[in-house]
Design an enzyme around this catalytic site. Structure first.
Site, short mmCIF file in Angstrom:
data_model
loop_
_atom_site.label_atom_id
_atom_site.label_comp_id
_atom_site.label_asym_id
_atom_site.label_seq_id
_atom_site.Cartn_x
_atom_site.Cartn_y
_atom_site.Cartn_z
N TYR A 33 0.83 -1.20 0.00
CA TYR A 33 0.00 0.00 0.00
C TYR A 33 0.86 1.25 0.00
CZ TYR A 33 0.91 0.95 5.00
OH TYR A 33 1.51 1.25 6.20
N LYS A 147 6.51 -1.84 1.70
CA LYS A 147 5.35 -1.27 2.39
C LYS A 147 4.20 -2.27 2.32
CE LYS A 147 3.19 3.17 3.30
NZ LYS A 147 3.37 3.12 4.75
N GLU A 180 12.02 2.47 13.91
CA GLU A 180 11.10 3.53 13.46
C GLU A 180 9.81 3.44 14.26
OE1 GLU A 180 9.76 2.79 9.38
OE2 GLU A 180 10.15 0.66 9.72
N LEU A 205 11.24 1.38 6.86
CA LEU A 205 10.59 1.85 5.64
C LEU A 205 11.25 3.18 5.28
CD1 LEU A 205 8.12 1.25 3.71
CD2 LEU A 205 7.04 3.13 4.93
N1 PDD Z 1 2.86 5.11 7.28
N2 PDD Z 1 7.53 3.93 8.75
C1 PDD Z 1 6.40 3.19 8.75
C2 PDD Z 1 6.41 1.86 9.42
C3 PDD Z 1 5.25 3.69 8.12
O1 PDD Z 1 4.12 2.93 8.11
C4 PDD Z 1 5.27 4.96 7.52
C5 PDD Z 1 4.08 5.54 6.82
C6 PDD Z 1 6.47 5.70 7.55
C7 PDD Z 1 6.60 7.05 6.91
O2 PDD Z 1 6.54 6.94 5.51
P1 PDD Z 1 6.03 8.15 4.60
O3 PDD Z 1 6.84 9.34 4.96
O4 PDD Z 1 6.28 7.67 3.22
O5 PDD Z 1 4.56 8.34 4.90
C8 PDD Z 1 7.57 5.14 8.16
C9 PDD Z 1 1.63 5.50 6.64
C10 PDD Z 1 1.38 6.97 6.73
C11 PDD Z 1 0.49 4.64 7.19
O6 PDD Z 1 0.73 3.46 7.36
O7 PDD Z 1 -0.60 5.16 7.42
#
Ligand code: PDD
Length: 293
Positions: A33, A147, A180, A205
């Site tokens: 996703y 992801k 993270e 990620l």
């Molecule tokens: N999550 N690390 C994890 C485990 C994440 O699920 C996310 C993003 C990030 C940050 O990634 P980005 O800057 O590309 O949004 C880091 C999304 C927002 C979610 O699962 O809702």
């Protein structure tokens, strides 16, 4: 106006949008996703998100349901039909519907779902008000660069944070280093003013917001180090913050109950939020030709 979702070629009323019970996303979490912020009508870091989607699909050998260009057009159409100026787009691709068997179906037809949600416009004061986080063991698999929709450890980590009266959890590897957050990347600023982010490998990620911040600070006078940091180092940090498409740059003011710095959003965090916003709103925008391993 009723919400519209896109499911496999159709724009449907959100309340009627469905996928089959034998979708492999439902049965095996066999899918990926993206979450993309919509800011004043614009997708933030779209190119980076589509590049990371390509990386996730390739790593899991899931077929693209359509080419990138028509996909971008569908994203715009979902945004338009829902009249969202500020919010989030959610895009999910699974290996599709097939009788339950662990091995890949042959042939497989990917399932594509896109939805959007309205959110208030970015509010810097709210992002700088700061959140509390807890630390918790990282229970996830070893390919966190993908992801994947398999988010059970992230769900448990976030729930643990909520039950502790905090808003996010930083996951910690077996060596005591922060990987993270449950849905965000983790950053600290040391007492000597160094900005620290863990290097992007398979352990985290590679956040698109993280990449945008890294690109935006390139020409700034900021000492940046790519390395893991321990929980002790995080608790002793001068500043801490998280980044994501949802949180942009959000200050962390307490870790495991201990105030960070003076307990308010730090100076560099404030500056980074400004730099990030200016960069995302600017003409050039992020390039985000990242290393996806
Ligand atoms: N999550 N690390 C994890 C485990 C994440 O699920 C996310 C993003 C990030 C940050 O990634 P980005 O800057 O590309 O949004 C880091 C999304 C927002 C979610 O699962 O809702």
């Amino acid at each position: 106006m009723s919400k519209i979702a896109y499911v496999n070629g159709q724009y449907l009323s959100h309340s009627l949008a469905k996928v089959h019970i034998e979708d492999r996303g439902y049965q095996f979490a066999d899918g990926v996703y993206e979450v993309i912020a919509i800011h004043e009508g614009k997708f933030l870091g779209e190119k980076g998100h589509l590049n990371r989607l390509a990386h996730s699909l390739e790593a899991l050998r899931i077929d693209w349901p359509m080419d990138k260009r028509p996909l971008s057009m569908v994203m715009r159409e979902v945004r338009r039909r829902n009249r969202v100026r500020n919010g989030l787009l959610y895009l999910q691709i699974t290996r599709g519907v097939a009788p339950r068997d662990h091995a890949f179906p042959n042939p497989s037809v990917s399932t594509l779902v896109i939805t959007v949600t309205k959110r208030p416009a970015i509010d810097k004061a709210e992002l700088l008000a700061g959140i509390e986080i807890i630390t918790t063991p990282d229970l996830r698999w070893k390919r966190r660069d993908i992801k994947s929709i398999s988010l059970l450890p992230n769900v448990l980590a976030k729930q643990a944070a909520i039950e502790a009266g905090a808003q996010e959890a930083w996951q910690v590897d077996e060596k005591g280093f922060v990987t993270e957050g449950s849905a965000t990347n983790a950053w600290i600023v040391t007492k000597s003013g160094e900005l620290i982010t863990r290097d992007a490998g398979e352990e985290i990620l590679n956040g698109i917001t993280r990449l945008a911040i890294l690109e935006a600070v390139q020409d700034q006078d900021i000492k940046l180090l790519y390395r893991p940091f321990s929980v002790t180092e995080a608790r002793d940090a001068r500043e801490a913050f998280i980044s994501s498409s949802n949180s942009h740059v959000r200050a962390v003011t307490k870790i495991d109950g201990k105030a960070i710095g003076n307990g308010l959003a730090g100076e560099l965090t404030r500056r980074l939020l400004d730099i990030y916003m200016e960069f995302m709103e600017g003409e050039g925008g992020p390039q985000q030709e990242a290393r996806w391993n």
